[in-house]
Design a protein around this motif. Structure first.
Motif, PDB file in Angstrom:
ATOM      1  N   GLN A 116       4.142  97.554  22.143  1.00  0.00           N
ATOM      2  CA  GLN A 116       3.631  96.420  21.382  1.00  0.00           C
ATOM      3  C   GLN A 116       3.258  96.881  19.974  1.00  0.00           C
ATOM      4  O   GLN A 116       2.612  97.910  19.813  1.00  0.00           O
ATOM      5  CB  GLN A 116       2.396  95.875  22.082  1.00  0.00           C
ATOM      6  N   THR A 117       3.682  96.138  19.015  1.00  0.00           N
ATOM      7  CA  THR A 117       3.279  96.501  17.669  1.00  0.00           C
ATOM      8  C   THR A 117       1.817  96.153  17.493  1.00  0.00           C
ATOM      9  O   THR A 117       1.400  95.065  17.878  1.00  0.00           O
ATOM     10  CB  THR A 117       4.036  95.656  16.625  1.00  0.00           C
TER      11      THR A 117
ATOM     12  N   GLU B 296       1.312  79.349  26.474  1.00  0.00           N
ATOM     13  CA  GLU B 296       2.668  79.829  26.666  1.00  0.00           C
ATOM     14  C   GLU B 296       3.424  79.912  25.347  1.00  0.00           C
ATOM     15  O   GLU B 296       4.143  80.853  25.087  1.00  0.00           O
ATOM     16  CB  GLU B 296       3.407  78.906  27.614  1.00  0.00           C
TER      17      GLU B 296
ATOM     18  N   CYS C 111       2.277  80.201  22.328  1.00  0.00           N
ATOM     19  CA  CYS C 111       1.825  81.154  21.314  1.00  0.00           C
ATOM     20  C   CYS C 111       2.066  82.582  21.721  1.00  0.00           C
ATOM     21  O   CYS C 111       2.439  83.400  20.913  1.00  0.00           O
ATOM     22  CB  CYS C 111       0.345  81.018  21.016  1.00  0.00           C
ATOM     23  N   GLY C 112       1.785  82.885  22.929  1.00  0.00           N
ATOM     24  CA  GLY C 112       1.921  84.301  23.274  1.00  0.00           C
ATOM     25  C   GLY C 112       2.319  84.439  24.717  1.00  0.00           C
ATOM     26  O   GLY C 112       1.501  84.692  25.585  1.00  0.00           O
ATOM     27  N   GLY C 113       3.554  84.239  24.985  1.00  0.00           N
ATOM     28  CA  GLY C 113       4.042  84.324  26.350  1.00  0.00           C
ATOM     29  C   GLY C 113       3.723  85.667  26.944  1.00  0.00           C
ATOM     30  O   GLY C 113       3.334  85.780  28.097  1.00  0.00           O
ATOM     31  N   ASP C 114       3.871  86.681  26.132  1.00  0.00           N
ATOM     32  CA  ASP C 114       3.713  88.010  26.715  1.00  0.00           C
ATOM     33  C   ASP C 114       2.288  88.521  26.591  1.00  0.00           C
ATOM     34  O   ASP C 114       2.007  89.633  26.977  1.00  0.00           O
ATOM     35  CB  ASP C 114       4.697  88.994  26.100  1.00  0.00           C
TER      36      ASP C 114
ATOM     37  N   SER D 205      -3.490  85.368  19.217  1.00  0.00           N
ATOM     38  CA  SER D 205      -3.561  84.231  18.324  1.00  0.00           C
ATOM     39  C   SER D 205      -4.011  82.962  19.012  1.00  0.00           C
ATOM     40  O   SER D 205      -4.424  82.035  18.362  1.00  0.00           O
ATOM     41  CB  SER D 205      -2.193  84.026  17.713  1.00  0.00           C
TER      42      SER D 205
END
Lengths: 432, 245
Positions: free
Chosen positions: A300-301, A359, A361-364, A416
């Protein structure tokens, strides 16, 4: 082969970033990179990943004649190899200045601190003692080799088992692992080195410098310490003047880091032990096939999102406090306290909306959280960049909606999505 | 006919040692120049006798009518004539500069190979400066040579640059994706925030944005784009856009 030169632009940029309290990989000043400790299939083999830096330590033993002045003490031998595999700047078979410095520091950190009971390594006084040899190989250099090497060396020593011996008269028998269980070394404490890089004549300080930071630093301070906060060695290089307060501050930081890393090593050792006890195949060889080449594996960055957390916390702060109405828990059968179960969900609609937001915005991000739970403790530490403040806001929410079943099921919030979520939660409450 | 068969494998992943065979005939008419069916083997494909072998792992790409190459995630740069690269000045010696371009050898750059440079009027270059330059000599037996002017003596964007930005290293594949005429990666980047990019074919990318923070974000994004699929990347970019702005 020579190393790639560093351009002026990089140098200026890194220094400017440090002045603004930013680091290349999104870490905070006192953050370590992600540490991963893996043990080999054999005893006494330890791999340590510190970000992109990677080292391997292997411990071996041999029966030798002791030194004359210490007839009943075993011998410790440390060797750190800077192989060209780690960096094109390292040359094979030549003792560079860096190599001498690291070897010396490793010796001071592990041998001179007397962390290993050398007397227990004696077999026949004056005739036969165990010589324990620790070979540390650098596999990749992305800065801070010393810390990685010290963790690997102590990890390997803790993991190592020497063959059992018995003495009958003059005869010494060495048993194979099948005949008798090998014996671990007796280790008094675990010294761990923590490096501090100084910039601009000591104005700025960074923990765990990466390779590019190491190139522009003015000075380096390495403190080896154990979890009892005993300093085992301390070395300053680069020729900068340090104030007493700075050294004190560094040692305070070091004590925190050391206790974290010690915990991590113990955890890794415990994991390895349970895996071995379970009889499952374990260790390095087993961990390798899982890293498929074709898998799009990427870390992950670390994108810093200070702005987000600020807005999130400001929303939480400015939001109107919801009325403190606590719904009474329904009691279906007398004598049974129950919360939630079997109740009609009063805010299902909103919950759905929230899920969608989450979901999109940030699925992972959820994945990331689960991964973090599984991964070793240190990871949490290094990732706090974008998690820490958000957790606060989450807790605040949960205080309010604590009696709802969803509150506990709710996935942990990250990144986020927190802004919207915080707002959503307060909206919910107002409706009630 | 031949090329139609060989295009079947376009888009597949090939590994070093794979034979790049074309249809029923197991050999390629490479030597036969009389035929119109000549094949141009690009990077990653190597001719060995009558056969064409894959020498690099990656995805097979094809361009009409007869060009084939392997698109890989290689990071090692092998200088090629005509490519524009980002170099770091390492030595100033007499009338040439030694420039590190990430290849096996340092390249040389004459001080006269700048726009408007004469024997009297030397360019002002310090050791450690960044240069965008073009390779005019690049072969395995000779030292590579750079120039900072085009054929008509114009700088054409080349020369010393790079105050305030950050230099990063990415894979050569990513560089090609950035430089492609209709690059979706570049289009995604453009939507984020105003920034400057200088891209060298040697895998070096120089980035600069309004603030240090933004430059760092951009550099991290580019480095992580290497191993991402398009949807993954777009998701990350969207997340960033929602978060930061």
């Amino acid at each position: 082969m020579k190393d790639t030169p560093m351009s002026n632009c990089e140098r200026d940029f890194i220094l400017k970033a440090i002045e603004e309290k930013k680091r290349l990989d999104g870490r905070q000043t006192y953050d370590y990179r992600k540490i991963k400790i893996t043990f080999g299939t054999d005893y006494g083999c330890c791999f340590v990943d510190l970000g992109q830096t990677r080292v391997m330590a292997q411990v071996s033993c041999e029966l030798v004649v002791p030194k004359e002045n210490r007839p009943n003490e075993g011998i410790m031998f440390f060797n750190l190899e800077l192989s060209p595999m780690a960096s094109p700047a390292f040359e094979q078979g030549r003792q560079s200045e860096l190599s001498v410095k690291l070897n010396r520091q490793l010796e001071r950190c592990l041998r001179n601190s007397k962390c290993i009971d050398t007397e227990s390594l004696c077999v026949v006084s004056g005739e036969k003692v165990w010589q324990i040899r620790v070979d540390v190989h650098t596999l990749n250099n992305d800065g801070n080799l010393m810390d990685a090497a010290s963790v690997a060396a102590i990890g390997a020593l803790c993991h190592f088992r020497r063959p059992d011996v018995s003495i009958q008269g003059e005869e010494v028998t060495v048993y194979s692992p099948e005949e008798r269980d090998p014996i671990p070394l007796s280790i008094y404490h675990m010294p761990i080195s923590v490096s501090f890089a100084f910039f601009q004549q000591g104005t700025f300080l960074l923990v765990d410098p990466c390779e590019r930071e190491e190139r522009v630093m003015d000075g380096l301070l390495m403190i080896a310490m154990n979890k009892h906060r005993e300093i085992c060695s301390i070395q300053s290089s680069g020729g900068i003047m340090l104030l007493k307060e700075q050294v004190m501050r560094c040692s305070k930081i070091a004590s925190v880091k050391v206790s974290e890393i010690t915990e991590l090593i113990n955890k890794a050792l415990l994991n390895d032990k349970t895996a071995r006890k379970a009889g499952g195949r374990c260790g390095f060889a087993e961990s390798m096939p899982q890293e498929r080449i074709t898998a799009l594996k990427t870390d992950q960055t670390a994108v810093e999102m200070t702005d987000v957390s600020e807005t999130a916390s400001s929303i939480v702060q400015t939001a109107v406090a919801p009325p403190q109405t606590v719904p009474s828990p329904s009691v279906p059968v007398p004598g049974v306290g129950q919360v939630g179960e079997g109740l009609r969900n009063t805010w299902g609609l909103e919950e759905e909306e929230e899920e969608e937001e989450e979901e999109s915005c940030g699925g992972d991000s959820v994945e990331e959280v689960t991964k973090m739970d599984v991964e070793l403790h240190q990871e949490d530490k290094s990732r706090t960049v974008d998690v820490v403040e958000i957790l606060d806001s989450d807790e605040e929410e949960e205080e309010v909606v604590i009696l709802y079943p969803e509150a506990t099921k709710k996935p942990k919030n990250t990144g986020s999505s927190s802004g919207q979520k915080g707002a959503g939660a307060s909206r919910k409450q107002k409706k009630k | 006919e031949d090329s139609s068969v060989s295009t079947e494998r376009v888009g597949e992943i090939l590994l070093p040692g794979d034979e790049f065979c074309c249809g029923p005939k197991d050999t390629l008419p490479l030597t036969d120049s009389g035929k119109s069916e000549r094949l141009v083997a690009g990077p990653g494909l190597r001719r060995s006798g009558d056969r064409l072998l894959v020498s690099r792992s990656g995805v097979l790409r094809h361009k009409e009518p007869n060009k084939f190459w392997i698109e890989s995630q290689q990071r090692r740069y092998v200088p090629a004539k005509g490519e524009t690269v980002i170099g770091i000045v390492t030595v100033k010696s007499g009338d040439v500069f030694k420039v590190d371009i990430g290849g096996s050898e340092v390249a040389s750059l004459s001080y006269l190979a700048f726009e408007g440079a004469t024997k009297r009027n030397r360019p002002n270059i310090q050791v450690g400066d960044l240069l965008l330059a073009q390779l005019v000599v690049a072969n395995k037996d000779m030292e590579p040579e750079l120039v900072c002017i085009d054929g008509s003596g114009r700088a054409n964007g080349m020369g010393v640059f790079g105050t305030g930005g950050l230099l990063i290293k990415v894979s050569l594949g990513l560089v090609r994706r950035l430089l492609a005429p209709r690059s979706d990666l570049r289009a995604d980047l453009e939507q984020l925030f105003p920034c400057e990019l200088a891209v060298g074919m040697n895998g070096r990318v120089w980035v600069r944005a309004g603030a240090v923070q933004q430059t760092l974000v951009l550099a991290n994004l580019l480095q992580s784009c290497d191993a991402m699929t398009a949807p993954q990347r777009q998701q990350l970019f969207r997340r960033l856009q929602q978060g930061a702005f």
